[in-house]
Design an enzyme around this catalytic site. Structure first.
Site, PDB file in Angstrom:
ATOM      1  N   ASP A 154      28.538  18.552  11.599  1.00  0.00           N
ATOM      2  CA  ASP A 154      29.524  18.645  10.517  1.00  0.00           C
ATOM      3  C   ASP A 154      29.089  19.692   9.506  1.00  0.00           C
ATOM      4  OD1 ASP A 154      27.500  17.192   9.177  1.00  0.00           O
ATOM      5  OD2 ASP A 154      28.433  15.320   9.806  1.00  0.00           O
ATOM      6  N   ASP A 184      29.034  20.766   5.529  1.00  0.00           N
ATOM      7  CA  ASP A 184      29.180  20.284   4.163  1.00  0.00           C
ATOM      8  C   ASP A 184      29.308  21.457   3.205  1.00  0.00           C
ATOM      9  OD1 ASP A 184      28.875  17.742   5.160  1.00  0.00           O
ATOM     10  OD2 ASP A 184      26.710  17.711   4.814  1.00  0.00           O
ATOM     11  N   ASP A 233      16.061  17.313  -0.289  1.00  0.00           N
ATOM     12  CA  ASP A 233      14.815  16.713   0.185  1.00  0.00           C
ATOM     13  C   ASP A 233      13.819  17.717   0.756  1.00  0.00           C
ATOM     14  OD1 ASP A 233      16.539  17.084   2.334  1.00  0.00           O
ATOM     15  OD2 ASP A 233      16.382  15.038   3.098  1.00  0.00           O
TER      16      ASP A 233
END
Ligand code: ATP
Ligand code: MG
Length: 432
Positions: free
Chosen positions: A59, A61, A139
């Protein structure tokens, strides 16, 4: 944290083989419309990482300086989702593109729409920020790269490109702080290690024991989501190899035997099914991982003196206890615990082959999954292969052949009708 904008490295995307034709047209449409409305908009995260690795992202983003409300107003077919932070989903038919507003990491004493736990755990991080602040709150360096499809550039604030080339997963900033802030990042690191074959930077594993213990403070529902991502996205066997030797196993799956061949087989078969686009369910894996615990609880219950329990009753109690114990760390939604109960219960039926129950067993909603479970047990040698063959044959047989097979059982099968009829004449009994 960033008083001045951080230094950014801009790279020619095409030179890195990242081109617009590799991007989902819907995501490109979202970016274009946000830009036309005067906002910043870029592709970010896993999709950019995967494009740079030459893989096809699952996907795409989008990150933007438009607030979720502004995104909502701009796209008629969009809605806001998210508990931990608000993001917008822009729908295109049955698909959607996830659009998140630039956010920043707040130090524990800063003000804002932010709540920090006394021990440094982030509970909410909804403070909006700038593009570079957004990069630093992510992260790992390889997850913080941006692709601007209009300028044809990759933007790197954190040294992510180097780490992509070195196949290294590294925290942005101080790993100790970043893992304390959100210990789920350790699980994510293990997932990316399994998925990408990257090495984990020493900073991630240094305090592994402590980080793993901190996972107990994470809401079980979030850990369930992470469980699904770890084991149902096609890299379960590798993920389990990583998890089972770490402290994470003791904390999250205390009763799953690390070297159980059954678990390894189940992980492998789950990966194969994902690869073949067949449906997979967390219920099946959980049924396998908790199987040993379930069995020993039954034995304990049956052995405990003073209580006379029927096997079926002991099995029910054991099943509930086993699932309840796992739920202390990982939430198991009801539909999956029902699934687990069914699979376990059906094992007994498949093994006993009571003639009166065969037809009902075959038409059970979960028969196929229970049969797959039986197959794994046969593969590791704890169930007779002839039994599996028998169920394999009867599944595909026509009515006549089915009746013949069931008739052949009468008199020969242990625990057959004779015994039961004597015990419970005239009563229909589901379980022996
Ligand atoms: P995948 O391809 O498996 O979806 P991903 O990197 O896209 O991998 P997501 O869980 O979809 O992973 O998250 C999207 C992005 O959001 C990440 O790339 C990362 O930049 C950021 N992110 C997600 N979870 C965290 C977290 N716990 N802490 C910081 N940043 C995070
Ligand atoms: Mg993603």
């Amino acid at each position: 944290m960033n008083a001045h904008p951080a230094a950014v490295t801009k790279l020619n995307a095409k030179a890195l083989n990242v081109t617009r034709d590799r991007v989902d047209p819907n995501a490109l449409d979202v970016v274009r419309r946000l830009r036309d409305a005067g906002f910043q908009a870029l592709l970010v995260g896993g999709c950019v990482r995967d494009l740079l690795l030459g893989a096809s992202p699952k996907d795409f983003d989008v990150a933007t300086d438009a607030t979720p409300e502004q995104v909502r107003r701009l796209f008629r077919r969009s809605r806001m989702v998210g508990r931990r932070f608000k993001i917008a989903h822009v729908h295109y038919g049955r698909e959607f593109v996830e659009v998140s507003t630039f956010r920043k990491l707040l130090a524990a004493n800063e003000k804002g729409d932010h709540a920090a736990h006394p021990n440094g755990l982030i509970l909410r991080d909804n403070a909006y920020g700038t593009l570079d602040e957004d990069a630093f709150r992510r992260d790992f360096t390889v997850n913080a790269l941006y692709y601007d499809p209009h300028g044809g550039e990759i933007l790197d604030f954190v040294g992510g490109i180097d780490d992509i080339e070195r196949h290294c997963l590294r925290c942005i900033g101080n790993p100790r702080e970043r893992l304390r802030e959100d210990p789920v990042r350790l699980l994510r690191a293990m997932r990316f290690q399994a998925k990408l074959g990257f090495a984990l930077d020493a900073g991630i594993t240094r305090d592994e024991r402590l980080t793993a213990e901190r996972l107990t403070a994470i809401p079980p529902a979030r850990l369930f989501e992470e469980f699904v991502k770890l084991f149902l996205t096609g890299h379960a066997a590798d993920a389990w190899r990583i998890v089972k030797t770490s402290r994470v196993r003791n904390v999250l799956f205390p009763t799953a035997p690390p070297d159980s061949p059954l678990i390894l087989l189940a992980m492998d078969s789950t990966d194969r099914r994902v690869g073949e686009n067949k449906p997979v369910t967390p219920g099946f894996l959980l049924a396998v991982m908790l199987w040993e615990d379930y069995r020993s609880r039954i034995e304990e219950l049956m052995a405990s003196r003073g209580t006379k329990r029927k096997p079926r009753e002991a099995a029910l109690v054991a099943a509930h206890e086993t699932v309840a114990a796992q739920r202390a760390t990982i939430a198991i939604p009801r539909r999956f615990s029902n699934f687990i109960h069914d699979i376990w219960h059906l094992q007994e039926r498949l093994e006993s082959r009571r003639p009166k129950q065969v037809h009902r067993t075959l038409s059970h909603l979960r028969f196929r999954a229970a049969y797959d479970f039986l197959l794994l047990r046969a593969e590791i040698g704890t169930v007779n292969r002839d039994l599996v063959r028998w169920w394999e044959e009867i599944q595909d047989a026509d009515t006549e052949r089915r009746d013949a097979m069931v008739n052949a059982l009468r008199g020969s099968a242990p625990g057959g009708t004779r015994r039961r009829r004597r015990r419970r004449r005239g009563h229909r009994q589901d379980d022996g």
